[in-house]
Design a protein around this motif. Structure first.
Motif, PDB file in Angstrom:
ATOM      1  N   LYS B  85       0.833  -1.199   0.000  1.00 19.02           N
ATOM      2  CA  LYS B  85       0.000   0.000   0.000  1.00 19.02           C
ATOM      3  C   LYS B  85       0.873   1.256   0.000  1.00 19.02           C
ATOM      4  O   LYS B  85       0.565   2.243  -0.676  1.00 19.02           O
ATOM      5  CB  LYS B  85      -0.904  -0.021   1.234  1.00 19.02           C
ATOM      6  CG  LYS B  85      -2.160   0.801   1.048  1.00 19.02           C
ATOM      7  CD  LYS B  85      -2.971   0.839   2.310  1.00 19.02           C
ATOM      8  CE  LYS B  85      -3.595   2.199   2.451  1.00 19.02           C
ATOM      9  NZ  LYS B  85      -4.051   2.461   3.794  1.00 19.02           N
ATOM     10  N   ILE B  88       2.193   1.914  -3.464  1.00 18.49           N
ATOM     11  CA  ILE B  88       1.193   2.534  -4.344  1.00 18.49           C
ATOM     12  C   ILE B  88       1.111   4.029  -4.080  1.00 18.49           C
ATOM     13  O   ILE B  88       1.010   4.839  -5.002  1.00 18.49           O
ATOM     14  CB  ILE B  88      -0.195   1.882  -4.132  1.00 18.49           C
ATOM     15  CG1 ILE B  88      -0.167   0.422  -4.593  1.00 18.49           C
ATOM     16  CG2 ILE B  88      -1.272   2.641  -4.905  1.00 18.49           C
ATOM     17  CD1 ILE B  88      -1.432  -0.330  -4.298  1.00 18.49           C
ATOM     18  N   ALA B  89       1.173   4.388  -2.777  1.00 20.78           N
ATOM     19  CA  ALA B  89       1.026   5.798  -2.408  1.00 20.78           C
ATOM     20  C   ALA B  89       2.139   6.669  -2.965  1.00 20.78           C
ATOM     21  O   ALA B  89       2.029   7.884  -2.956  1.00 20.78           O
ATOM     22  CB  ALA B  89       0.971   5.936  -0.889  1.00 20.78           C
ATOM     23  N   GLN B  90       3.219   6.053  -3.458  1.00 18.85           N
ATOM     24  CA  GLN B  90       4.307   6.850  -4.013  1.00 18.85           C
ATOM     25  C   GLN B  90       4.235   7.008  -5.522  1.00 18.85           C
ATOM     26  O   GLN B  90       5.060   7.687  -6.115  1.00 18.85           O
ATOM     27  CB  GLN B  90       5.658   6.210  -3.638  1.00 18.85           C
ATOM     28  CG  GLN B  90       5.911   6.261  -2.149  1.00 18.85           C
ATOM     29  CD  GLN B  90       7.170   5.499  -1.777  1.00 18.85           C
ATOM     30  OE1 GLN B  90       8.199   5.686  -2.373  1.00 18.85           O
ATOM     31  NE2 GLN B  90       7.054   4.639  -0.777  1.00 18.85           N
ATOM     32  N   LEU B  91       3.237   6.356  -6.144  1.00 16.96           N
ATOM     33  CA  LEU B  91       3.120   6.428  -7.601  1.00 16.96           C
ATOM     34  C   LEU B  91       2.184   7.563  -8.011  1.00 16.96           C
ATOM     35  O   LEU B  91       1.219   7.854  -7.318  1.00 16.96           O
ATOM     36  CB  LEU B  91       2.582   5.096  -8.138  1.00 16.96           C
ATOM     37  CG  LEU B  91       3.525   3.911  -7.964  1.00 16.96           C
ATOM     38  CD1 LEU B  91       2.825   2.618  -8.374  1.00 16.96           C
ATOM     39  CD2 LEU B  91       4.785   4.115  -8.796  1.00 16.96           C
ATOM     40  N   PRO B  92       2.455   8.226  -9.137  1.00 15.08           N
ATOM     41  CA  PRO B  92       1.596   9.338  -9.577  1.00 15.08           C
ATOM     42  C   PRO B  92       0.325   8.819 -10.247  1.00 15.08           C
ATOM     43  O   PRO B  92       0.208   8.828 -11.463  1.00 15.08           O
ATOM     44  CB  PRO B  92       2.485  10.097 -10.563  1.00 15.08           C
ATOM     45  CG  PRO B  92       3.415   9.071 -11.095  1.00 15.08           C
ATOM     46  CD  PRO B  92       3.593   8.027 -10.046  1.00 15.08           C
ATOM     47  N   LYS B  94      -2.855   9.927  -9.956  1.00 12.71           N
ATOM     48  CA  LYS B  94      -3.988  10.815  -9.734  1.00 12.71           C
ATOM     49  C   LYS B  94      -5.134  10.544 -10.713  1.00 12.71           C
ATOM     50  O   LYS B  94      -6.298  10.581 -10.359  1.00 12.71           O
ATOM     51  CB  LYS B  94      -3.523  12.261  -9.875  1.00 12.71           C
ATOM     52  CG  LYS B  94      -4.579  13.249  -9.441  1.00 12.71           C
ATOM     53  CD  LYS B  94      -4.162  14.661  -9.749  1.00 12.71           C
ATOM     54  CE  LYS B  94      -5.292  15.622  -9.377  1.00 12.71           C
ATOM     55  NZ  LYS B  94      -5.023  16.967  -9.840  1.00 12.71           N
ATOM     56  N   GLN B 102      -6.343  -0.414  -3.344  1.00 12.09           N
ATOM     57  CA  GLN B 102      -5.732   0.008  -2.077  1.00 12.09           C
ATOM     58  C   GLN B 102      -6.595  -0.421  -0.895  1.00 12.09           C
ATOM     59  O   GLN B 102      -6.082  -0.862   0.130  1.00 12.09           O
ATOM     60  CB  GLN B 102      -5.546   1.520  -2.073  1.00 12.09           C
ATOM     61  CG  GLN B 102      -4.534   1.961  -3.106  1.00 12.09           C
ATOM     62  CD  GLN B 102      -4.310   3.458  -3.043  1.00 12.09           C
ATOM     63  OE1 GLN B 102      -3.701   3.959  -2.130  1.00 12.09           O
ATOM     64  NE2 GLN B 102      -4.812   4.176  -4.033  1.00 12.09           N
TER      65      GLN B 102
END
Lengths: 274, 440
Positions: B85, B88-92, B94, B102
């Motif tokens: 998780k 994932i939070a570090q990938l762009p 948007k 997630q």
């Protein structure tokens, strides 16, 4: 002749100063009794008189902590122990009676470190002025310009967490009404507990692409006091969005996907959705 | 003649200078982009690796039976799901919906944590939990396959994550869409298999944020305005406006938001009121606050009398704090000396004149009902015996709290100190379990 005259005036002025100092010293001990302001202090209170309360409790060994000016749990238990020991009603509230007792019990207490430093500034200008911290204490314990403001952060949050959030809120919504800023702060907090988002404040705010203010650097602007107030309101439980985790400005949002989320309400320029 | 040579020389030097400046700028930009790209690539490749490992680990737990091997394996699943998780939070992402995947990872984390810390000798995995594990296993496999596909595409075609991140700025798709398409595909696969966890693993915290449906008479705009003017202590209203929220689905209660402008002092108030039954959810008055005149203790008295006048009976203070010239009070219902923590109300008091400038009864509205308080099975002494011996108890009482599953339980609450810290400890009054321990 002229020189002599100068010596005379200087001598007279010196006399006046020393006499006034002596009278000051005579009257000081009496003033010490009402050293505190008349404010009743209870758990959660902040300010210079809380600091003094803490310092007096430390002075007589009831409290073993740093005097930070925030009436927290340690101060509360120390105060209750003091009340127990002195046969008073044990309620953890510092009223007039308690302050009198405490002042009597700490007769030798001579001001605090913050006051000492402010007096050091004085002594450099005025060398024959004895350092008497108590002269400062009686009346203006709340409004002292050279004392740092006392920061109180909600339980579980540090002052820096609040600063980081205030930066994000200010960067994202500085043109918005106050309630719109509370709402943005609430969205950040709602994401913290949401399964689809990171679990830390920094994780939520710095997630790539999550906030435009982070992407274009506006997060590094210095927030105003209002943004910080909005953050504290949101942390204390005010959530105008009733659990929203997204918001967007319909005029500028380029993301088609976000427009498909169930809309809850509009505040200012922002549409909030789940 | 000589002059033009000089001009040409200066221009030439300027040209060379600009060229060099442009070159260094371009080189720096390339370097920065490369650094960012490398970070994205690392996060993505770690994600695929963690998903691989997660899938394998769940697979091994399926075959295990003994507690001694199952608990550590589940703890490993927990660790890997949190790790994935965080990748994932570090990938762009948007513009790529990926929230269901997630949420799935968070669900795996919660499930594996709760089973890993359980005493599996006494309480082995149930048939339902094994079937949960099998579901997780097959979903994890699909996510893993999807990620592997994306990884192959990135490597074969030399795709860049920066392009994905810049989609927003240029409002058009990058030259090759396979990263975005790949992630969309994974998310769709996940969306069709929404049966991973039992009802006990629904996220109580999230659910409690929304407003529950109420029963009663519905109010209209004008009634909302009247309720607002009645509830807000600051008068001199110059403008008032009410709008209904758009939450028209079955899960959430619609509400009215009322905005008011005041003069003398110039201020504004925002308030929300439920459409059904017209209950005040909260209000905030934003006005300048002068020098502190009243103490926090007086503010508590003002707060209690305000609640009493608005017919919130049996409320008592349980926490208070001061932020400059504002006092924030936490009030809670108390019936026959039993504190009912779910029925809490927050108040903001201006310390210049003691006026209530904030009110929040959202929790109160969602949990307020007539309840029969059960008699505790354990005595106070029995419950106290369950505490850590190092904790010095200072205060004790009965209290109803919400447990991790969002259910109300009757507990003994102990306020105690250990070293320099204060703890709030809740012991279940029936089982003697530690329901919650909070460091204050």
């Amino acid at each position: 002749m002229q020189k002599n005259f100068h010596f005379k005036t200087a001598f007279i002025i010196l006399c006046i100063i020393s006499i006034s100092l002596i009278t000051l010293n005579i009257y000081l001990p009496k003033k010490e009794v009402d050293a505190f302001s008349s404010q009743v202090l209870s758990r959660g209170s902040t300010g210079q008189d809380v600091k003094e309360l803490q310092e007096r409790l430390i002075f007589i060994g009831f409290l073993n902590d740093k005097p930070d000016g925030v009436f927290g749990w340690n101060t509360y238990w120390a105060l209750r122990n003091f009340q127990k020991e002195f046969g008073m009603k044990v309620d953890g509230i510092a009223g007039t009676k308690l302050k009198e007792k405490l002042t009597k019990a700490t007769k030798n207490y001579k001001g605090n470190t913050a006051n000492n430093t402010s007096n050091n500034n004085n002594t450099s200008n005025n060398n024959n002025m004895p350092a008497k911290p108590n002269t400062n204490n009686p009346n203006n314990s709340n409004a002292k310009p050279n004392n740092k403001p006392i920061a109180n952060a909600p339980n579980g949050y540090t002052d820096n967490d609040i600063k980081l959030m205030a930066n994000a809120v200010y960067g994202e919504s500085r043109g918005e009404p106050y309630i719109g800023q509370v709402a943005v702060a609430a969205v950040i907090l709602n994401r913290l507990t949401n399964a689809s988002f990171p679990n830390s404040i920094a994780g939520v705010i710095y997630q790539p692409g999550a906030f435009t203010a982070v992407a274009d650097g506006q997060i590094n602007l210095t927030p105003n006091a209002q943004a910080k107030k909005a953050v504290i309101d949101a942390i204390n439980g005010w959530d105008p969005t009733t659990g929203c985790i997204y918001y967007y400005n319909p005029k500028t949002a380029t993301n088609q996907w976000i427009r498909g989320r169930p809309i809850i309400l509009t505040i200012g320029q922002h549409i909030f959705c789940k | 003649m000589k002059g033009s040579w000089i001009v040409a020389g200066v221009l030439g030097a300027a040209l060379i200078g600009t060229g060099y400046w442009g070159y260094t700028q371009n080189r720096d930009l390339k370097e920065m982009n490369l650094k960012a790209e490398n970070n994205y690539q690392r996060a993505f490749n770690e994600l695929t690796f963690d998903m691989d490992l997660l899938h394998d680990k769940i697979g091994t737990t399926l075959a295990m039976n003994s507690r001694t091997s199952l608990s550590p394996a589940l703890a490993d699943v927990w660790r890997l799901s949190i790790q994935a998780k965080s990748d994932i939070a570090q990938l762009p992402l948007k513009f790529v919906p990926f929230d269901k995947t997630q949420a799935f990872l968070t669900g795996v984390g919660n499930f594996s944590y709760k089973t890993a810390v359980r005493d599996l000798n006494k309480e082995p995995l149930t048939a339902k939990e094994y079937s949960n594990l099998r579901n997780i296993y097959s979903t994890a496999e699909k996510i893993q396959d999807g990620l592997r596909n994306v990884q192959t595409n990135i490597m074969n075609k030399n795709l860049s994550w920066i392009d994905v991140g810049q989609m927003s700025a240029e409002r058009k798709a990058p030259r090759d869409n396979s990263i975005v398409d790949g992630f969309k595909h994974i998310e769709q696969v996940k969306a069709t298999t929404d049966n991973d966890f039992g009802p006990t693993f629904s996220n109580g915290q999230e659910e409690s944020k929304g407003l529950k449906k109420l029963t009663g008479k519905k109010i209209d705009e004008n009634e909302a305005k009247k309720i607002a003017e009645d509830a807000v202590p600051l008068k001199n209203v110059t403008k008032i406006q009410a709008t209904r929220s758009k939450s028209d689905n079955d899960r959430f209660e619609p509400f009215y938001s009322v905005t008011m402008a005041h003069n003398n002092p110039v201020a504004d108030t925002y308030m929300e009121i439920t459409e059904t039954a017209g209950l005040p959810i909260f209000f905030i008055t934003n006005r300048p606050i002068a020098k502190q005149q009243i103490s926090l203790d007086d503010a508590v008295k003002k707060g209690l009398s305000y609640l009493n006048s608005k017919n919130y009976k049996n409320m008592e203070l349980y926490d208070s704090s001061q932020y400059d010239t504002i006092g924030v009070l936490q009030m809670v219902k108390s019936i026959d000396d039993v504190r009912i923590y779910p029925e809490a109300i927050q108040l903001k008091v201006a310390l210049d004149n003691g006026q209530i400038i904030g009110f929040n009864a959202k929790n109160y509205i969602t949990s307020n009902h007539v309840r029969k308080i059960p008699t505790p099975k354990l005595t106070l002494e029995q419950a106290r015996a369950k505490l850590n011996k190092n904790v010095k108890v200072e205060e004790e009482r009965l209290a109803i709290i919400l447990n991790d599953f969002n259910k109300e339980v009757l507990t003994y609450e102990f306020l105690g100190t250990y070293n320099h810290d204060t703890y709030d400890i809740f012991i279940n009054s029936t089982t003697g379990d530690e329901e919650k321990v909070k460091k204050l």
